[in-house]
Write a protein that holds these residues in place. Structure first.
Motif, PDB file in Angstrom:
ATOM      1  N   GLY A 242      23.192 -12.023 -14.841  1.00  0.00           N
ATOM      2  CA  GLY A 242      23.345 -10.884 -13.885  1.00  0.00           C
ATOM      3  C   GLY A 242      24.488 -11.346 -12.925  1.00  0.00           C
ATOM      4  N   VAL A 243      24.629 -12.413 -12.621  1.00  0.00           N
ATOM      5  CA  VAL A 243      25.940 -12.796 -11.840  1.00  0.00           C
ATOM      6  C   VAL A 243      27.242 -12.440 -12.407  1.00  0.00           C
ATOM      7  CG1 VAL A 243      27.136 -14.777 -11.089  1.00  0.00           C
ATOM      8  CG2 VAL A 243      24.708 -14.620 -10.683  1.00  0.00           C
ATOM      9  N   VAL A 244      27.313 -12.782 -13.762  1.00  0.00           N
ATOM     10  CA  VAL A 244      28.568 -12.395 -14.678  1.00  0.00           C
ATOM     11  C   VAL A 244      28.955 -11.120 -14.613  1.00  0.00           C
ATOM     12  CG1 VAL A 244      29.784 -12.794 -16.711  1.00  0.00           C
ATOM     13  CG2 VAL A 244      28.678 -14.536 -15.690  1.00  0.00           C
ATOM     14  N   ALA A 245      27.495 -10.274 -14.939  1.00  0.00           N
ATOM     15  CA  ALA A 245      27.514  -8.588 -15.182  1.00  0.00           C
ATOM     16  C   ALA A 245      28.260  -8.187 -13.888  1.00  0.00           C
ATOM     17  CB  ALA A 245      26.270  -8.264 -15.549  1.00  0.00           C
ATOM     18  N   ALA A 246      27.759  -8.802 -12.497  1.00  0.00           N
ATOM     19  CA  ALA A 246      28.072  -8.087 -11.498  1.00  0.00           C
ATOM     20  C   ALA A 246      29.577  -8.294 -11.157  1.00  0.00           C
ATOM     21  CB  ALA A 246      27.238  -8.490 -10.376  1.00  0.00           C
ATOM     22  N   SER A 247      30.077  -9.613 -11.524  1.00  0.00           N
ATOM     23  CA  SER A 247      31.417  -9.960 -11.490  1.00  0.00           C
ATOM     24  C   SER A 247      32.351  -9.110 -12.337  1.00  0.00           C
ATOM     25  CB  SER A 247      31.647 -11.497 -11.886  1.00  0.00           C
ATOM     26  OG  SER A 247      30.839 -12.230 -10.973  1.00  0.00           O
ATOM     27  N   LEU A 248      32.100  -8.738 -13.485  1.00  0.00           N
ATOM     28  CA  LEU A 248      32.718  -7.864 -14.367  1.00  0.00           C
ATOM     29  C   LEU A 248      32.969  -6.458 -13.814  1.00  0.00           C
ATOM     30  CD1 LEU A 248      31.311  -8.837 -18.162  1.00  0.00           C
ATOM     31  CD2 LEU A 248      33.647  -9.181 -16.890  1.00  0.00           C
ATOM     32  N   CYS A 249      31.734  -5.866 -13.232  1.00  0.00           N
ATOM     33  CA  CYS A 249      31.752  -4.499 -12.342  1.00  0.00           C
ATOM     34  C   CYS A 249      32.724  -4.640 -11.349  1.00  0.00           C
ATOM     35  CB  CYS A 249      30.243  -4.240 -11.837  1.00  0.00           C
ATOM     36  SG  CYS A 249      29.297  -3.860 -13.318  1.00  0.00           S
ATOM     37  N   VAL A 250      32.667  -5.804 -10.589  1.00  0.00           N
ATOM     38  CA  VAL A 250      33.747  -5.811  -9.445  1.00  0.00           C
ATOM     39  C   VAL A 250      35.026  -5.649 -10.004  1.00  0.00           C
ATOM     40  CG1 VAL A 250      34.550  -7.107  -7.328  1.00  0.00           C
ATOM     41  CG2 VAL A 250      32.115  -7.253  -7.842  1.00  0.00           C
TER      42      VAL A 250
ATOM     43  N   ALA B  64      34.391 -12.888  -8.319  1.00  0.00           N
ATOM     44  CA  ALA B  64      34.162 -12.269  -9.603  1.00  0.00           C
ATOM     45  C   ALA B  64      34.945 -13.413 -10.736  1.00  0.00           C
ATOM     46  CB  ALA B  64      34.694 -11.157  -9.864  1.00  0.00           C
ATOM     47  N   LEU B  65      36.178 -13.832 -10.616  1.00  0.00           N
ATOM     48  CA  LEU B  65      36.799 -14.620 -11.616  1.00  0.00           C
ATOM     49  C   LEU B  65      36.118 -15.916 -11.847  1.00  0.00           C
ATOM     50  CD1 LEU B  65      39.214 -15.132 -13.418  1.00  0.00           C
ATOM     51  CD2 LEU B  65      40.542 -15.741 -11.443  1.00  0.00           C
ATOM     52  N   PHE B  66      35.659 -16.614 -10.555  1.00  0.00           N
ATOM     53  CA  PHE B  66      35.034 -17.781 -10.574  1.00  0.00           C
ATOM     54  C   PHE B  66      33.701 -17.689 -11.397  1.00  0.00           C
ATOM     55  CE2 PHE B  66      36.317 -19.022  -6.076  1.00  0.00           C
ATOM     56  CZ  PHE B  66      37.435 -19.756  -6.378  1.00  0.00           C
ATOM     57  N   GLN B  67      32.880 -16.672 -11.202  1.00  0.00           N
ATOM     58  CA  GLN B  67      31.659 -16.484 -11.987  1.00  0.00           C
ATOM     59  C   GLN B  67      31.763 -16.056 -13.231  1.00  0.00           C
ATOM     60  OE1 GLN B  67      29.309 -17.522 -10.570  1.00  0.00           O
ATOM     61  NE2 GLN B  67      29.563 -17.175  -8.207  1.00  0.00           N
ATOM     62  N   ILE B  68      32.993 -15.421 -13.579  1.00  0.00           N
ATOM     63  CA  ILE B  68      33.351 -15.067 -15.048  1.00  0.00           C
ATOM     64  C   ILE B  68      33.629 -16.384 -15.863  1.00  0.00           C
ATOM     65  CG2 ILE B  68      34.938 -13.606 -16.610  1.00  0.00           C
ATOM     66  CD1 ILE B  68      34.761 -11.512 -14.256  1.00  0.00           C
ATOM     67  N   LEU B  69      34.338 -17.337 -15.145  1.00  0.00           N
ATOM     68  CA  LEU B  69      34.876 -18.457 -15.686  1.00  0.00           C
ATOM     69  C   LEU B  69      33.595 -19.617 -16.057  1.00  0.00           C
ATOM     70  CD1 LEU B  69      38.343 -19.039 -14.000  1.00  0.00           C
ATOM     71  CD2 LEU B  69      37.873 -18.526 -16.314  1.00  0.00           C
ATOM     72  N   VAL B  70      32.698 -19.306 -15.208  1.00  0.00           N
ATOM     73  CA  VAL B  70      31.548 -20.298 -15.211  1.00  0.00           C
ATOM     74  C   VAL B  70      30.871 -20.578 -16.455  1.00  0.00           C
ATOM     75  CG1 VAL B  70      29.351 -21.017 -14.369  1.00  0.00           C
ATOM     76  CG2 VAL B  70      31.166 -20.460 -12.624  1.00  0.00           C
ATOM     77  N   PRO B  71      30.633 -19.584 -17.306  1.00  0.00           N
ATOM     78  CA  PRO B  71      30.084 -19.518 -18.621  1.00  0.00           C
ATOM     79  C   PRO B  71      30.967 -20.602 -19.564  1.00  0.00           C
ATOM     80  CG  PRO B  71      29.924 -17.171 -17.908  1.00  0.00           C
ATOM     81  CD  PRO B  71      30.622 -18.180 -16.889  1.00  0.00           C
TER      82      PRO B  71
END
Lengths: 215, 235
Positions: free
Chosen positions: A181-189, B91-98
């Motif tokens: 969910g966190v990554v999905a929302a980050s992508l939306c932002v 957002a970039l932080f969270q996208i990189l985490v995976p």
């Protein structure tokens, strides 16, 4: 990599949640950007027209860059308490510097000969500003608004820490929504920020086709 | 996301009356927690920013060398760095985490990518602004291509490069405040802790003030460096 796939699955499973949060995000960003435009744009244009206030225009952008968004949100929270307006106030403060500085320099650096010619033809100060200086400086003015809107959309995410709505609520609440969910929302932002940047680039190209190379 | 642990969260029950009432600014709290909370956070913050700026500067410089020598690759490099700059930092932080996990690496990748656009643009523009006549004169007096670059073009581009370094440094120090959303490091950590724990005002003001002060001091130091390295520029 699996998390990434899960993020897209999360989007497919929760379209309503994401749409609602995106709506809140846009509302918060839009309000802040609107207020910042009303405050900073006329001031910047007018100071640039008078060739005065260089100190203010340059100083505001230097100080603005040094103000971390989390600090602004946190300061806003301690002063105004939890709610829509503390976040809006913080975002307005963040959006003003790029708009003000770019508006100032766009007008201030207009070709003096062209301005003199306009004056010589009998245009009043306001006419010179609106019909000559503003059209000439428009690409740079719009570039400032573009930077401000990217800032505001990015920072509205952090507003969730201070009880704001928007996509940030999902991002800072991994306990409920999971990493997907966190990554999905980050992508939306990110998509929102790109969309805003893209729209303003388009506006700039339409408004002044000769300045395409400007960034 | 890591929530700060340790003694950063004020104990409202046992502190001074100012701390218990969450007053606007409790100097006694600051004095008590300077050594265990604020000073380590400040040093971590400097470390986070310094690593990012160092690596970012090196990468941007290499890219600028390539982009300056081979003009064809300049637009793509510019577009990619512009693209990276547009992604919101949180957002970039969270996208990189995976991919890179809850590590320092995640934070540094994000911070470095934000420095690239500013540094690269300023380096390229500075190099392109060197007058052609000056370069021709240097070549005409027998300078090799490398000599022309290191002794003529680079020094003349230095003011623009240092201006880029200023902007990049200040923004990196500012963005590094968001690092605690990934790892518990830097001055953002006490702020984050104070936010999650009943908005402890003193901690927010002190740590926030320290970030701003750090950015302004770093900015001032680079201005001094600029004066030392390029004494011919007097703005």
């Amino acid at each position: 990599m699996k998390t990434f796939v899960d993020a897209f699955r999360f989007m497919a499973d929760n379209p309503h949640l994401l749409l609602e949060k995106t709506g809140e995000h846009l509302e918060l960003s839009g309000a802040a950007l609107g207020i910042a435009l009303v405050l900073a744009l006329p001031l910047g244009l007018w100071l640039g027209h008078l060739h005065r206030g260089l100190f203010l225009a340059a100083g505001v952008s230097n100080v603005g860059r040094a103000l971390p968004s989390l600090v602004l949100i946190a300061f806003g929270l301690t002063i105004f308490g939890v709610g829509f307006w503390n976040n809006t106030a913080a975002l307005v403060v963040l959006a003003i510097p790029p708009i003000l500085t770019n508006a100032y320099f766009a007008i201030d650096t207009c070709d003096r000969d062209v301005v003199d010619a306009a004056r010589g033809m009998g245009m009043t100060g306001m006419q010179v500003l609106l019909r000559v200086e503003l059209p000439l400086g428009l690409p740079f003015v719009l570039a400032g608004i573009r930077v401000a809107s990217i800032f505001v959309i990015a920072t509205a995410t952090i507003a969730a820490v201070a009880g704001g709505g928007g996509l940030g609520q999902i991002i800072v609440n991994q306990a409920s929504y999971g990493l997907s969910g966190v990554v999905a929302a980050s992508l939306c932002v990110s998509v929102l920020a790109f969309a805003a940047a893209g729209i303003l680039t388009l506006v700039r190209r339409t408004a002044s086709p000769s300045h395409e190379s400007l960034t | 996301m890591t929530v700060a642990s340790g003694p950063v969260i004020p104990n409202f029950g046992s502190g001074s009356s100012c701390e218990v009432n969450n007053g606007w600014f409790c100097t006694d709290w600051v004095r008590q927690h300077w050594a265990d909370t604020l000073q380590p956070a400040l040093f971590q913050h400097i470390e986070l920013a310094a690593i990012a700026i160092g690596i970012g500067f090196a990468i941007a410089f290499l890219l600028a060398l390539v982009g300056f020598r081979f003009r064809l690759v300049d637009p793509p490099i510019g577009i990619i760095s512009d693209f990276l700059y547009t992604i919101p930092s949180l957002a970039l932080f969270q996208i990189l985490v995976p991919f890179t996990g809850i590590t320092l690496l995640t934070v540094e990748i994000a911070l470095v990518s934000y420095t690239l656009l500013i540094l690269y643009r300023n380096m390229i523009e500075g190099l392109h602004a060197v007058p052609v006549e000056v370069v021709d004169a240097a070549r005409g007096s027998g300078f090799t291509r490398i000599q022309t670059f290191t002794r003529v073009e680079l020094p003349l581009a230095l003011p623009a490069i240092l201006t880029g370094l200023r902007v990049a440094t200040v923004s990196t120090i500012s963005i590094a405040t968001i690092a605690p959303f990934v790892i518990a490091k830097g001055l953002g950590q006490p702020i984050y802790a104070a936010l999650s724990e009943d908005v402890f005002k003193t901690e927010i003001f002190v740590a926030g003030g320290m970030v701003i002060a750090l950015a302004l001091v770093a900015d001032g130091l680079i201005v001094l460096l600029q004066r030392g390295l390029t004494p011919w520029v007097r703005a």
